[in-house]
Design a protein around this motif. Sequence first.
Motif, PDB file in Angstrom:
ATOM      1  N   THR A 200       0.835  -1.196   0.000  1.00 35.74           N
ATOM      2  CA  THR A 200       0.000   0.000   0.000  1.00 35.74           C
ATOM      3  C   THR A 200       0.875   1.254   0.000  1.00 35.74           C
ATOM      4  O   THR A 200       2.048   1.219   0.398  1.00 35.74           O
ATOM      5  CB  THR A 200      -0.929   0.040   1.220  1.00 35.74           C
ATOM      6  OG1 THR A 200      -0.127   0.216   2.398  1.00 35.74           O
ATOM      7  CG2 THR A 200      -1.778  -1.222   1.325  1.00 35.74           C
ATOM      8  N   ALA A 201       0.274   2.361  -0.406  1.00 33.61           N
ATOM      9  CA  ALA A 201       0.993   3.636  -0.391  1.00 33.61           C
ATOM     10  C   ALA A 201       1.395   3.999   1.037  1.00 33.61           C
ATOM     11  O   ALA A 201       2.483   4.542   1.258  1.00 33.61           O
ATOM     12  CB  ALA A 201       0.138   4.732  -1.005  1.00 33.61           C
ATOM     13  N   LEU A 202       0.544   3.679   2.022  1.00 34.78           N
ATOM     14  CA  LEU A 202       0.893   3.965   3.412  1.00 34.78           C
ATOM     15  C   LEU A 202       2.101   3.140   3.846  1.00 34.78           C
ATOM     16  O   LEU A 202       3.023   3.664   4.474  1.00 34.78           O
ATOM     17  CB  LEU A 202      -0.300   3.698   4.333  1.00 34.78           C
ATOM     18  CG  LEU A 202      -0.065   4.007   5.803  1.00 34.78           C
ATOM     19  CD1 LEU A 202       0.273   5.477   6.020  1.00 34.78           C
ATOM     20  CD2 LEU A 202      -1.278   3.617   6.630  1.00 34.78           C
ATOM     21  N   ASP A 203       2.125   1.852   3.511  1.00 28.93           N
ATOM     22  CA  ASP A 203       3.287   1.022   3.852  1.00 28.93           C
ATOM     23  C   ASP A 203       4.552   1.532   3.159  1.00 28.93           C
ATOM     24  O   ASP A 203       5.633   1.566   3.752  1.00 28.93           O
ATOM     25  CB  ASP A 203       3.040  -0.435   3.485  1.00 28.93           C
ATOM     26  CG  ASP A 203       2.026  -1.117   4.390  1.00 28.93           C
ATOM     27  OD1 ASP A 203       1.762  -0.595   5.490  1.00 28.93           O
ATOM     28  OD2 ASP A 203       1.500  -2.169   3.985  1.00 28.93           O
TER      29      ASP A 203
ATOM     30  N   GLN B 181       0.079   6.806  12.371  1.00 27.27           N
ATOM     31  CA  GLN B 181      -0.494   7.293  11.121  1.00 27.27           C
ATOM     32  C   GLN B 181      -1.374   6.204  10.518  1.00 27.27           C
ATOM     33  O   GLN B 181      -1.130   5.029  10.691  1.00 27.27           O
ATOM     34  CB  GLN B 181       0.592   7.747  10.134  1.00 27.27           C
ATOM     35  CG  GLN B 181       1.542   6.681   9.675  1.00 27.27           C
ATOM     36  CD  GLN B 181       2.711   6.474  10.620  1.00 27.27           C
ATOM     37  OE1 GLN B 181       2.693   6.872  11.771  1.00 27.27           O
ATOM     38  NE2 GLN B 181       3.746   5.813  10.133  1.00 27.27           N
ATOM     39  N   GLU B 182      -2.412   6.652   9.827  1.00 27.74           N
ATOM     40  CA  GLU B 182      -3.300   5.701   9.162  1.00 27.74           C
ATOM     41  C   GLU B 182      -3.968   6.382   7.983  1.00 27.74           C
ATOM     42  O   GLU B 182      -4.060   7.601   7.929  1.00 27.74           O
ATOM     43  CB  GLU B 182      -4.358   5.158  10.118  1.00 27.74           C
ATOM     44  CG  GLU B 182      -5.338   6.195  10.604  1.00 27.74           C
ATOM     45  CD  GLU B 182      -6.416   5.603  11.499  1.00 27.74           C
ATOM     46  OE1 GLU B 182      -6.784   4.436  11.322  1.00 27.74           O
ATOM     47  OE2 GLU B 182      -6.905   6.347  12.372  1.00 27.74           O
ATOM     48  N   TRP B 183      -4.408   5.560   7.049  1.00 29.45           N
ATOM     49  CA  TRP B 183      -5.202   6.067   5.931  1.00 29.45           C
ATOM     50  C   TRP B 183      -6.620   5.586   6.159  1.00 29.45           C
ATOM     51  O   TRP B 183      -6.863   4.399   6.316  1.00 29.45           O
ATOM     52  CB  TRP B 183      -4.673   5.538   4.605  1.00 29.45           C
ATOM     53  CG  TRP B 183      -4.718   6.578   3.533  1.00 29.45           C
ATOM     54  CD1 TRP B 183      -5.815   7.260   3.105  1.00 29.45           C
ATOM     55  CD2 TRP B 183      -3.627   7.064   2.781  1.00 29.45           C
ATOM     56  NE1 TRP B 183      -5.475   8.144   2.116  1.00 29.45           N
ATOM     57  CE2 TRP B 183      -4.124   8.045   1.898  1.00 29.45           C
ATOM     58  CE3 TRP B 183      -2.271   6.769   2.753  1.00 29.45           C
ATOM     59  CZ2 TRP B 183      -3.320   8.727   1.000  1.00 29.45           C
ATOM     60  CZ3 TRP B 183      -1.465   7.444   1.862  1.00 29.45           C
ATOM     61  CH2 TRP B 183      -1.997   8.413   1.004  1.00 29.45           C
ATOM     62  N   MET B 184      -7.559   6.509   6.167  1.00 29.07           N
ATOM     63  CA  MET B 184      -8.912   6.193   6.596  1.00 29.07           C
ATOM     64  C   MET B 184      -9.803   5.568   5.532  1.00 29.07           C
ATOM     65  O   MET B 184     -10.855   5.059   5.849  1.00 29.07           O
ATOM     66  CB  MET B 184      -9.590   7.449   7.124  1.00 29.07           C
ATOM     67  CG  MET B 184      -8.941   7.942   8.388  1.00 29.07           C
ATOM     68  SD  MET B 184      -9.597   9.504   8.994  1.00 29.07           S
ATOM     69  CE  MET B 184     -11.332   9.362   8.741  1.00 29.07           C
ATOM     70  N   GLY B 185      -9.429   5.611   4.279  1.00 25.17           N
ATOM     71  CA  GLY B 185     -10.315   5.066   3.264  1.00 25.17           C
ATOM     72  C   GLY B 185      -9.572   4.339   2.163  1.00 25.17           C
ATOM     73  O   GLY B 185      -8.476   4.724   1.784  1.00 25.17           O
TER      74      GLY B 185
ATOM     75  N   GLY C 223      -7.870  11.550   3.668  1.00 29.18           N
ATOM     76  CA  GLY C 223      -7.962  10.408   4.564  1.00 29.18           C
ATOM     77  C   GLY C 223      -6.699  10.024   5.304  1.00 29.18           C
ATOM     78  O   GLY C 223      -6.735   9.145   6.150  1.00 29.18           O
ATOM     79  N   LEU C 224      -5.577  10.672   5.026  1.00 31.58           N
ATOM     80  CA  LEU C 224      -4.352  10.372   5.765  1.00 31.58           C
ATOM     81  C   LEU C 224      -4.423  11.073   7.114  1.00 31.58           C
ATOM     82  O   LEU C 224      -4.575  12.291   7.184  1.00 31.58           O
ATOM     83  CB  LEU C 224      -3.122  10.839   4.993  1.00 31.58           C
ATOM     84  CG  LEU C 224      -1.770  10.589   5.666  1.00 31.58           C
ATOM     85  CD1 LEU C 224      -1.537   9.095   5.887  1.00 31.58           C
ATOM     86  CD2 LEU C 224      -0.650  11.190   4.828  1.00 31.58           C
ATOM     87  N   ARG C 225      -4.373  10.299   8.168  1.00 25.59           N
ATOM     88  CA  ARG C 225      -4.427  10.854   9.523  1.00 25.59           C
ATOM     89  C   ARG C 225      -3.036  10.844  10.118  1.00 25.59           C
ATOM     90  O   ARG C 225      -2.376   9.815  10.165  1.00 25.59           O
ATOM     91  CB  ARG C 225      -5.372  10.039  10.393  1.00 25.59           C
ATOM     92  CG  ARG C 225      -6.814  10.229   9.974  1.00 25.59           C
ATOM     93  CD  ARG C 225      -7.745   9.394  10.783  1.00 25.59           C
ATOM     94  NE  ARG C 225      -7.632   9.709  12.205  1.00 25.59           N
ATOM     95  CZ  ARG C 225      -8.477   9.272  13.118  1.00 25.59           C
ATOM     96  NH1 ARG C 225      -9.482   8.497  12.779  1.00 25.59           N
ATOM     97  NH2 ARG C 225      -8.323   9.586  14.382  1.00 25.59           N
ATOM     98  N   LEU C 226      -2.615  12.019  10.574  1.00 26.05           N
ATOM     99  CA  LEU C 226      -1.308  12.190  11.201  1.00 26.05           C
ATOM    100  C   LEU C 226      -1.475  12.989  12.490  1.00 26.05           C
ATOM    101  O   LEU C 226      -2.370  13.823  12.603  1.00 26.05           O
ATOM    102  CB  LEU C 226      -0.358  12.963  10.287  1.00 26.05           C
ATOM    103  CG  LEU C 226      -0.032  12.370   8.934  1.00 26.05           C
ATOM    104  CD1 LEU C 226       0.769  13.367   8.103  1.00 26.05           C
ATOM    105  CD2 LEU C 226       0.733  11.070   9.086  1.00 26.05           C
TER     106      LEU C 226
ATOM    107  N   MET D  51       2.642  16.294  11.284  1.00 26.36           N
ATOM    108  CA  MET D  51       2.361  17.281  10.233  1.00 26.36           C
ATOM    109  C   MET D  51       3.407  18.388  10.264  1.00 26.36           C
ATOM    110  O   MET D  51       3.880  18.842   9.216  1.00 26.36           O
ATOM    111  CB  MET D  51       0.975  17.888  10.432  1.00 26.36           C
ATOM    112  CG  MET D  51      -0.159  16.935  10.157  1.00 26.36           C
ATOM    113  SD  MET D  51      -1.711  17.815  10.419  1.00 26.36           S
ATOM    114  CE  MET D  51      -2.722  16.488  11.009  1.00 26.36           C
ATOM    115  N   LEU D  52       3.775  18.799  11.465  1.00 22.85           N
ATOM    116  CA  LEU D  52       4.816  19.809  11.626  1.00 22.85           C
ATOM    117  C   LEU D  52       6.139  19.315  11.044  1.00 22.85           C
ATOM    118  O   LEU D  52       6.870  20.073  10.393  1.00 22.85           O
ATOM    119  CB  LEU D  52       4.977  20.159  13.102  1.00 22.85           C
ATOM    120  CG  LEU D  52       6.020  21.210  13.439  1.00 22.85           C
ATOM    121  CD1 LEU D  52       5.611  22.566  12.899  1.00 22.85           C
ATOM    122  CD2 LEU D  52       6.223  21.280  14.945  1.00 22.85           C
TER     123      LEU D  52
END
Length: 129
Positions: free
Chosen positions: A25-28, A43-47, A59-62, A67-68
């Motif tokens: 996956t793009a997240l991995d 971090q996670e991708w929500m969808g 949907g990327l949760r950080l 983010m900083l």
Amino acid sequence: MSVMTYTDLTCSLVNGIIHYRSKRTALDFANEHLSSRMGFRNQEWMGQDPAGIELGGYGLRLRPLDMLKIGQLYLQRGRWNGQSLLNPAWIDKAYVSQISLRNDRRRFYLGYSNYWWHGRHRGAPKNIM
């Protein structure tokens, strides 16, 4: 006159290409090449679409701290703790709008490049670096 039609689908296509080429996956992929090197946590991708590919436009949760860190990575032209994580030319291109939208009545400028939106009130400085 040229026309821009923004859609989240192009970002999802990029994630699909990453998924297809890297076999993960793009997240991995991001965790291996960027997030883990920068100390991101939770971090996670929500969808995901039905094929398991993350929806690229959102949907990327950080954590706010992570983010900083992305902002700091850009300010350091892709370097983090002495390592080059992103190509400086990519960073430089992201600061130059490839597409510009102006609204003189509202005194606002909006641009877009390399998946980054640029917004600025007319009185704000043009160059943030």
